[in-house]
Design a protein around this motif. Sequence first.
Motif: not given
Length: 172
Positions: A5, A68, A74, A94, A97
Amino acid sequence: MSVSKIIVMGVSGCGKSLIGTRLAERLQVPFFDADDFHSPANVAKMASGVPLTDSDRSGWLDDLAELVQGEQGGLVLACSALKRAYRDRLRSGNPSLQFVYLKGDMETIWSRHSSREDHYFNGRSMLESQFRTLEEPEPGEGAIVVDVCEPPDRIVERCLAVLSTPDRRRKN
């Protein structure tokens, strides 16, 4: 490569969509453009040359954070993410990230921006407003920072090299 991500961030016209698309292709994950998630009211506001406020961006950021978090395989997302508070909001839920910050000066980006066609983002004053709003990522945020003057292929290669390091957050 285990990276899944990524948000490619920066002011309008810095190359987020181009770099984001190429990264997504190389990583074989979906690409999304945060501009596609703005409400019609936000698009109309920007098209009339009026910068968005934090309040205008609130629901948009929530939608992006949900996107996300929901993409299990991903993704790469092109998103201005101008303030640290926005990046923290997107990172919420996340923790892995990764941000790629496309850094450039006003004149370089304006020269690119002014040649774009069919984009609702309207005018130099809007870009100047984004530069005033921009809080560049601090070292503790672990963003990959690249100069927009580099060729796109080199930017993508640099990003992939950093992303492939085992402990990439400490390497930036």
